[in-house]
Enzyme design. Structure first.
Site, PDB file in Angstrom:
ATOM      1  N   HIS A 144      -9.969  13.011 -18.114  1.00  0.00           N
ATOM      2  CA  HIS A 144     -10.841  14.033 -18.711  1.00  0.00           C
ATOM      3  C   HIS A 144     -10.843  13.899 -20.231  1.00  0.00           C
ATOM      4  O   HIS A 144     -10.017  13.197 -20.801  1.00  0.00           O
ATOM      5  CB  HIS A 144     -10.367  15.441 -18.329  1.00  0.00           C
ATOM      6  CG  HIS A 144     -10.756  15.845 -16.947  1.00  0.00           C
ATOM      7  ND1 HIS A 144      -9.997  15.535 -15.848  1.00  0.00           N
ATOM      8  CD2 HIS A 144     -11.842  16.518 -16.484  1.00  0.00           C
ATOM      9  CE1 HIS A 144     -10.596  16.000 -14.755  1.00  0.00           C
ATOM     10  NE2 HIS A 144     -11.724  16.604 -15.108  1.00  0.00           N
ATOM     11  N   LYS A 148      -9.164  19.020 -22.929  1.00  0.00           N
ATOM     12  CA  LYS A 148      -8.830  19.762 -21.697  1.00  0.00           C
ATOM     13  C   LYS A 148      -7.416  20.331 -21.806  1.00  0.00           C
ATOM     14  O   LYS A 148      -6.480  19.624 -22.168  1.00  0.00           O
ATOM     15  CB  LYS A 148      -8.955  18.846 -20.476  1.00  0.00           C
ATOM     16  CG  LYS A 148      -8.747  19.582 -19.161  1.00  0.00           C
ATOM     17  CD  LYS A 148      -9.225  18.768 -17.988  1.00  0.00           C
ATOM     18  CE  LYS A 148      -8.934  19.469 -16.666  1.00  0.00           C
ATOM     19  NZ  LYS A 148      -9.567  20.792 -16.562  1.00  0.00           N
TER      20      LYS A 148
HETATM   21  P1  NAD Z   1     -13.863  25.114 -23.712  1.00  0.00           P
HETATM   22  O1  NAD Z   1     -12.538  25.200 -24.382  1.00  0.00           O
HETATM   23  O2  NAD Z   1     -14.908  24.232 -24.302  1.00  0.00           O
HETATM   24  O3  NAD Z   1     -14.508  26.576 -23.549  1.00  0.00           O
HETATM   25  C1  NAD Z   1     -13.749  27.727 -23.206  1.00  0.00           C
HETATM   26  C2  NAD Z   1     -14.415  28.911 -23.868  1.00  0.00           C
HETATM   27  O4  NAD Z   1     -13.735  30.106 -23.450  1.00  0.00           O
HETATM   28  C3  NAD Z   1     -14.329  28.864 -25.411  1.00  0.00           C
HETATM   29  O5  NAD Z   1     -15.599  29.081 -25.992  1.00  0.00           O
HETATM   30  C4  NAD Z   1     -13.355  29.999 -25.728  1.00  0.00           C
HETATM   31  O6  NAD Z   1     -13.613  30.611 -26.987  1.00  0.00           O
HETATM   32  C5  NAD Z   1     -13.669  30.947 -24.571  1.00  0.00           C
HETATM   33  N1  NAD Z   1     -12.671  31.996 -24.450  1.00  0.00           N
HETATM   34  C6  NAD Z   1     -11.328  31.932 -24.671  1.00  0.00           C
HETATM   35  N2  NAD Z   1     -10.778  33.149 -24.544  1.00  0.00           N
HETATM   36  C7  NAD Z   1     -11.789  34.007 -24.252  1.00  0.00           C
HETATM   37  C8  NAD Z   1     -11.850  35.408 -24.007  1.00  0.00           C
HETATM   38  N3  NAD Z   1     -10.749  36.172 -24.058  1.00  0.00           N
HETATM   39  N4  NAD Z   1     -13.054  35.961 -23.723  1.00  0.00           N
HETATM   40  C9  NAD Z   1     -14.171  35.208 -23.667  1.00  0.00           C
HETATM   41  N5  NAD Z   1     -14.168  33.869 -23.913  1.00  0.00           N
HETATM   42  C10 NAD Z   1     -12.995  33.279 -24.181  1.00  0.00           C
HETATM   43  O7  NAD Z   1     -13.541  24.669 -22.211  1.00  0.00           O
HETATM   44  P2  NAD Z   1     -14.556  24.034 -21.134  1.00  0.00           P
HETATM   45  O8  NAD Z   1     -14.492  22.546 -21.205  1.00  0.00           O
HETATM   46  O9  NAD Z   1     -15.886  24.723 -21.214  1.00  0.00           O
HETATM   47  O10 NAD Z   1     -13.803  24.431 -19.779  1.00  0.00           O
HETATM   48  C11 NAD Z   1     -13.559  25.798 -19.462  1.00  0.00           C
HETATM   49  C12 NAD Z   1     -12.822  25.880 -18.132  1.00  0.00           C
HETATM   50  O11 NAD Z   1     -13.683  25.420 -17.095  1.00  0.00           O
HETATM   51  C13 NAD Z   1     -11.553  25.031 -18.047  1.00  0.00           C
HETATM   52  O12 NAD Z   1     -10.573  25.743 -17.306  1.00  0.00           O
HETATM   53  C14 NAD Z   1     -12.001  23.802 -17.281  1.00  0.00           C
HETATM   54  O13 NAD Z   1     -10.966  23.160 -16.574  1.00  0.00           O
HETATM   55  C15 NAD Z   1     -12.991  24.428 -16.329  1.00  0.00           C
HETATM   56  N6  NAD Z   1     -13.999  23.532 -15.761  1.00  0.00           N
HETATM   57  C16 NAD Z   1     -14.291  23.735 -14.450  1.00  0.00           C
HETATM   58  C17 NAD Z   1     -15.288  22.992 -13.859  1.00  0.00           C
HETATM   59  C18 NAD Z   1     -15.648  23.289 -12.421  1.00  0.00           C
HETATM   60  O14 NAD Z   1     -16.562  22.642 -11.879  1.00  0.00           O
HETATM   61  N7  NAD Z   1     -14.999  24.281 -11.799  1.00  0.00           N
HETATM   62  C19 NAD Z   1     -15.978  22.015 -14.586  1.00  0.00           C
HETATM   63  C20 NAD Z   1     -15.655  21.840 -15.921  1.00  0.00           C
HETATM   64  C21 NAD Z   1     -14.661  22.617 -16.511  1.00  0.00           C
END
Ligand code: NAD
Length: 250
Positions: A144, A148
């Protein structure tokens, strides 16, 4: 028209969900939540009073891609507002997962560690392969992007669970020091580099052959599309815990 809120709206996935939703006519993202108020692609992003914003914007389902510490209070706001929840966030502790189970007694909740259709098929294929090649060595790899926060990935953990439902294998993480294989084990490896969207591979090796089952996500839009399909599917359903496989099969 399903009215959607996105939690983690300013993140990699949150922004992709908002962009992807703009091309659909069965749903609309009406509000986003993140740590700072602002705007993403014309969608207002608010940083406080999540339950109030859910009611104010008439939200049907929240799509969450954030961090576990954010998902759990969000889930409580969903219960307060009577709104369904699609969780894409990974990295929950066992206690966090149990808390989500409690939430699903009050609202419809669909959580998946991977919202791509290909990974759903990979899970089924892995089950069949592990069952059929029951004495082959197993190794699981994932790669990844360098931002991450959890390792191994939620998807790798899900694939490991599928393997362990079929075979009593012990996970060995990273396999330090070139240790020889011991007993029935499965090596699990996580790589973090560049902006890799998500790669997963399981190899099953016998003495004279190797079967490799792998999946590459080429764009985050694949996860966003699956999560939005899940949100549209979840809207209006009874409280309970639902699986993405049901959306794929619908
Ligand atoms: P990222 O770090 O780019 O985004 C996370 C966002 O959450 C940020 O903008 C952050 O400011 C926000 N955040 C943090 N605390 C918060 C709060 N208290 N209230 C509101 N927002 C808050 O991460 P990403 O790459 O977008 O991934 C996010 C999650 O999704 C990870 O856990 C990742 O593993 C998961 N993910 C899952 C899939 C899936 O298909 N299920 C696919 C991709 C990523």
């Amino acid at each position: 028209m399903t009215r959607i809120a996105v939690n983690g709206a300013a993140g990699r996935m949150g922004q992709t969900v908002i962009e992807t939703a703009a091309d659909r006519d069965d749903l609309e993202v009406v509000v986003g939540f993140d740590v700072e108020a602002g705007e993403v692609d014309g969608v207002p992003v608010v940083a406080e009073d999540v339950a109030g914003a859910l009611a104010e914007h008439g939200v049907d389902v929240v799509v969450d891609f954030s961090i576990p510490e954010s998902t759990l209070p969000l889930a409580e706001a969903c219960v307060e507002a009577g709104v369904g929840l699609v969780v894409g966030t990974t990295g929950f502790s066992d206690d966090g997962l149990a808390d989500l189970d409690v939430v699903s007694e009050s609202v419809p909740l669909l959580k998946a560690t991977n919202f791509s259709r290909g990974i759903q098929v990979l899970q089924r294929t892995v089950r069949e392969a592990v069952r059929a090649l029951d004495d082959y060595d197993l190794e699981l790899m994932e790669s990844h992007h360098n931002g991450k926060v959890d390792a191994p990935s939620g998807t790798a953990k899900t694939l490991l669970e599928v393997v362990q439902e079929e075979r009593d294998v012990e996970p060995v993480y990273g396999r330090e020091g070139h240790a020889p294989r011991e007993g029935d084990e499965i090596g699990v490896f996580a790589r973090r580099a560049g902006d890799i969207r998500g790669e997963h591979e399981l190899i099953l090796a016998g003495n004279d052959e190797v079967l490799s089952l792998s999946h590459h996500a080429e764009d985050r839009a694949v996860f966003a599309a699956g999560a939005l399909d899940a949100a549209a599917w979840l809207s209006g359903r009874e409280a309970g815990r639902y699986e993405f496989g049901a959306v794929v099969d619908a």
